[in-house]
Design an enzyme around this catalytic site. Structure first.
Site, mmCIF file in Angstrom:
data_model
loop_
_atom_site.group_PDB
_atom_site.id
_atom_site.type_symbol
_atom_site.label_atom_id
_atom_site.label_comp_id
_atom_site.label_asym_id
_atom_site.label_seq_id
_atom_site.Cartn_x
_atom_site.Cartn_y
_atom_site.Cartn_z
ATOM 1 N N PHE A 79 23.806 -6.251 -9.267
ATOM 2 C CA PHE A 79 23.896 -7.280 -8.081
ATOM 3 C C PHE A 79 25.077 -8.410 -8.234
ATOM 4 O O PHE A 79 25.197 -8.748 -9.462
ATOM 5 C CB PHE A 79 22.683 -8.058 -8.025
ATOM 6 C CG PHE A 79 22.694 -9.093 -6.954
ATOM 7 C CD1 PHE A 79 22.652 -8.696 -5.674
ATOM 8 C CD2 PHE A 79 22.937 -10.244 -7.364
ATOM 9 C CE1 PHE A 79 22.678 -9.786 -4.761
ATOM 10 C CE2 PHE A 79 22.812 -11.375 -6.382
ATOM 11 C CZ PHE A 79 22.661 -10.959 -5.015
ATOM 12 N N TRP A 109 7.188 5.617 10.664
ATOM 13 C CA TRP A 109 8.570 5.327 10.413
ATOM 14 C C TRP A 109 8.598 5.710 8.959
ATOM 15 O O TRP A 109 8.253 4.953 8.193
ATOM 16 C CB TRP A 109 8.844 3.780 10.603
ATOM 17 C CG TRP A 109 10.355 3.481 10.343
ATOM 18 C CD1 TRP A 109 10.825 3.340 9.118
ATOM 19 C CD2 TRP A 109 11.449 3.117 11.179
ATOM 20 N NE1 TRP A 109 12.290 3.092 9.297
ATOM 21 C CE2 TRP A 109 12.388 2.817 10.560
ATOM 22 C CE3 TRP A 109 11.334 2.896 12.664
ATOM 23 C CZ2 TRP A 109 13.894 2.355 11.170
ATOM 24 C CZ3 TRP A 109 12.491 2.340 13.194
ATOM 25 C CH2 TRP A 109 13.813 2.125 12.301
ATOM 26 N N ASP A 112 4.904 -2.971 1.004
ATOM 27 C CA ASP A 112 5.047 -4.144 0.495
ATOM 28 C C ASP A 112 5.369 -5.160 1.645
ATOM 29 O O ASP A 112 5.093 -4.858 2.790
ATOM 30 C CB ASP A 112 6.671 -4.091 -0.235
ATOM 31 C CG ASP A 112 7.702 -3.799 0.803
ATOM 32 O OD1 ASP A 112 7.796 -4.528 1.854
ATOM 33 O OD2 ASP A 112 8.361 -2.708 0.441
ATOM 34 N N GLU A 158 -19.625 19.963 11.500
ATOM 35 C CA GLU A 158 -18.540 18.988 10.866
ATOM 36 C C GLU A 158 -18.045 18.203 12.163
ATOM 37 O O GLU A 158 -17.854 17.069 12.014
ATOM 38 C CB GLU A 158 -17.480 19.764 10.289
ATOM 39 C CG GLU A 158 -17.803 20.335 8.875
ATOM 40 C CD GLU A 158 -16.703 21.136 8.230
ATOM 41 O OE1 GLU A 158 -16.577 20.852 7.166
ATOM 42 O OE2 GLU A 158 -16.260 21.961 9.157
#
Ligand code: GLA
Length: 746
Positions: free
Chosen positions: A281, A478, A535, A615
């Site tokens: 970075f 998504w 997250d 079911e």
């Protein structure tokens, strides 16, 4: 006032209802971190002895007075670099003439009402007008670097947010090399690190390890928070349990490459830092420019891991996720992926949708395979127009058919990716990430688009917005099905290639910001090959995330447990799938599958045509039950009823409504034994003075070897909390029981 400045002591204290956090301005302006823990008043500077430990240098201006004052031994609010602290740095910058490091000293601070915002990044907001912001500006005048430390205190929520704004105040360019969002020094105590690791279809496995001497480092290089590690960790006292002991949580609101470092130093002090991945970075700031780091969410609880998790759950639901669905009912869905995979046509889909409606589902989701020439995972990503071979006449007649059944309609997309075999790639090969001259690594036969480029993010936005404008779509799944490598962008000059990973994540956020603002009525579910991007960054936009591609309910128990140390159950997308399970081959009872999946993103992912009538009837009952329980299950407090390292044969968890009027106890037997120990549970979170009626015991009757002795129907809260409940023995494969407790009227 939750933020207090004491001019005499030079301390700034952040108080939440049950915690205090203090920093102190040192004699030369360095910002020390003096305390974070249970709420207490005072000046905590004296806790930290100024003692010469040898080989820990002193700031030049103090060296003549004392050898005891060292940046290397005193707890720092934001560690610098190359200036006398040999522990993990938080910030490091380089000037054009090669001066490198950071030595930051106090300039000013400001306390103001409300919550700060971050440029281009998701961050918590302040719906109830309760937050207070502290901004502390530090500077390294030699480098021309200013660091604004931003904090917001949510007093009633026991949550403190942190972020960092770095500014170039010099005359030349400044290159940032490390920009942690948060640094937390804990000089005393014996700590365990609880973190969440895993792999595809096995995400967020909790692992609790004693802090070792040295650095424990985890993170992701994948430009996604990843299946392998999660940007959330807990430091807890060696003896902390689910219900007692000191615990600190640190969660990054970020979805890209990150690092989290926990260092135990020579004196036994622990430093926890988290932020963008520093490896590879760099970020160039021209004079006057600034850079915001992702936000970190900090929480301290003195009363164990359950209490810590509950604070995060409420906070993420109320103060981070902006979607109106975050705190609202969600439709029960049926998704066709495990029912058909790529092999479907309109008739097949409409048949499944009709059967889904008959079961009581409210939303039908068309998964992968509806676009381009997509008949397997080797082509067509990027070609977001209808596969007419499968769906003649396009999506309209299909959606109409689904809507006529009274169902909502949802669609799968994976817009950050491109297949080499696609019209998009043929038109824009340079939009895919790849190092010039080298064939980029393929994953699932696909490449990743370069989201650092505005023409790419504009195209993604227009493509998805176009679908949402053209069709009557209620829900979008998504997806994001590979990790990013071969990072190079022709749009960035050579000296800025180190910005690419973060710029891609910022590009994603810019798209999500636009789409979720323009289409607030659309329910978005995040997904990344299951839970590869589970997250807080994604949760700021998407109220739910598909938790894992492993739909086996027994495997899911660990995945969901690991997820819920930080993230609310309402964020967990979970489905009932077929038995035997497609990932593990295990057979499990239908009720067990439903209990494991009854989070708020509840649904089914199977072919209803293959179900027996019995079911189907059970599923109708499950959906009715989910509807009855949904509100308090979503808003209530989650309690883990077992310890992580218990040697046990079951998993059990409980949800308690805010009023403590209702509770749901769930237990699944994970290891049937010939001669099991008693199934004894001590319940949590109830009102000891209340009386509770128990309902739902009949749901597990089918698995008992013989009729159980009837349990009393009414218990006092105190009895359930202190003596507990012993359940009858259950036999067979993975039986479960769900007990609904309701406060009994007198
Ligand atoms: C990912 C998702 C699955 C499914 C497939 C489709 O693996 O996690 O749920 O949507 O993609 O290709």
């Amino acid at each position: 006032m939750s933020i207090v400045y004491d001019a005499a002591a030079r301390t700034i204290t952040l108080n939440t209802r049950e915690s205090s956090y203090q920093m102190q301005i040192g004699p030369l302006g360095h910002l020390l971190h003096t305390y974070y823990g249970r709420r207490a008043e005072g000046n905590f500077g004296a806790l930290h002895l100024k003692k010469d430990v040898g080989f820990s240098p002193n700031p030049h201006a103090l060296a003549a007075v004392t050898r005891g004052w060292s940046l290397d031994t005193l707890p720092q609010e934001l560690s610098g670099a190359n200036s006398g602290d040999f522990r993990t740095p938080s910030v490091c910058a380089v000037t054009e003439d090669g001066r490198r490091g950071a030595e930051l000293r106090y300039v000013r601070h400001e306390i103001r009402p409300g919550k700060y915002a971050l440029n281009g990044l998701p961050a918590a907001f302040d719906p109830a007008g309760e937050a207070e912001t502290l901004s502390v500006t530090l500077a390294d005048e030699v480098l021309g670097l200013e660091a604004e430390l931003l904090y917001a205190v949510y007093e009633s929520r026991d949550l403190i947010t942190r972020a960092l704004r770095l500014r170039n105040t010099g005359k030349g360019a400044l290159r940032l090399e490390k920009t942690a969002s948060c640094c937390l020094d804990l000089p005393f105590g014996d700590w365990d690190l609880l973190h969440f690791h895993g792999r595809h279809a096995m995400e967020r496995q909790p692992e609790r390890l004693p802090m070792m001497n040295g650095v424990m480092r985890l993170g992701s290089r994948r430009v996604a928070s990843s299946h392998q590690h999660n940007p959330f960790a807990i430091l807890c006292n060696r003896h902390a349990t689910e219900d007692a002991g000191d615990c600190y949580g640190l969660m990054l609101v970020y979805s890209g490459s990150f690092e989290l470092e926990a260092e135990k130093d020579q004196m036994g002090s622990v430093r926890l830092t988290a932020g963008l991945l520093s490896e590879g970075f760099s970020w160039t700031l021209q004079p006057g420019e600034s850079f915001d780091t992702p936000e970190a969410l900090l929480c301290f609880r003195h009363d164990g891991l359950n209490a810590l998790s509950q604070r995060y759950h409420r906070f993420l639901r109320r103060c981070l996720c902006r979607s109106p669905f975050s705190t609202a009912e969600r439709p029960v869905l049926l998704n066709n992926w495990e029912a058909t995979y790529f092999n479907f046509d309109r008739d097949k889909i409409l048949t499944i949708a009709r059967e889904a409606r008959d079961l009581g589902a409210e939303l039908f989701v068309l998964d992968d395979g509806w676009f381009g020439r997509r008949n397997d995972d080797r082509s067509s990503l990027g070609d977001w127009f209808v596969n007419e071979e499968k769906l003649p006449g396009g999506l309209e007649p299909l959606i109409r058919g689904v809507k006529e059944l009274g169902l909502q309609f949802g669609l799968w997309v994976e817009p950050e990716m491109v297949s080499e075999d696609s019209e998009l790639y043929r038109a824009h090969p340079d939009w895919a990430l790849g190092v010039p001259g080298r064939e980029p690594a393929l994953s699932r036969s696909q490449l990743a688009l370069d989201l650092s480029r505005s023409e790419v993010t504009d195209w993604i936005y227009e493509t998805v917005a176009g679908l949402l404008r053209r069709y009557d779509i209620d829900y979008i799944k998504w997806d994001f099905n590979r990790s990013l490598t071969d990072l190079y962008s022709p749009a960035l000059p050579p000296e800025r290639q180190g910005e690419l990973a973060h710029r891609c994540t910022l590009g994603l956020y810019s798209v999500l910001e636009r789409l979720t603002a323009e289409f607030p009525h659309v329910l978005f579910e995040g997904c990344a090959g299951g839970g590869g991007r589970f997250d807080a960054g994604m949760l700021a936009y998407f109220p739910q995330i598909w938790c894992s591609d492993d739909t086996d309910p027994i495997e899911r128990l660990t995945i969901q447990r690991g997820s819920c140390y930080g993230y609310p159950l309402s964020a967990v997308g979970a489905h009932v799938s077929a038995s035997p399970n497609h990932q593990t081959g295990r057979r499990t009872p239908l009720d067990t599958r439903a209990m494991a999946a009854m989070a708020s993103g509840f649904g089914y992912e199977l072919d209803p045509g293959r179900l027996s009538e019995e079911e189907k009837e059970r599923i109708r009952g499950q959906i009715r039950r989910f509807r009855e329980l949904e509100d308090f299950a979503r808003e209530g407090d989650l309690y883990r009823l077992t310890e992580l390292d218990d040697k046990r044969d079951y998993e059990a968890w409980q949800i308690v409504s805010e009023t403590k009027d209702e509770s749901l106890v769930n237990l699944i037997v994970t290891h049937p034994r010939a001669n099991p120990r008693p199934l004894h549970l001590r319940l949590k979170g109830l009102d000891p003075a209340a009386r509770y009626r128990l309902e739902g015991l009949e749901t597990f009757a089918a698995y008992l070897p013989e009729p159980p002795e009837p349990l009393p129907e009414i218990f006092s809260g105190a009895a359930l909390l202190y003596a507990g409940l012993t359940l009858p023995r259950m036999m067979g494969d993975y039986p479960c029981v769900q007990i609904h407790l309701k406060r009994a009227e007198d």
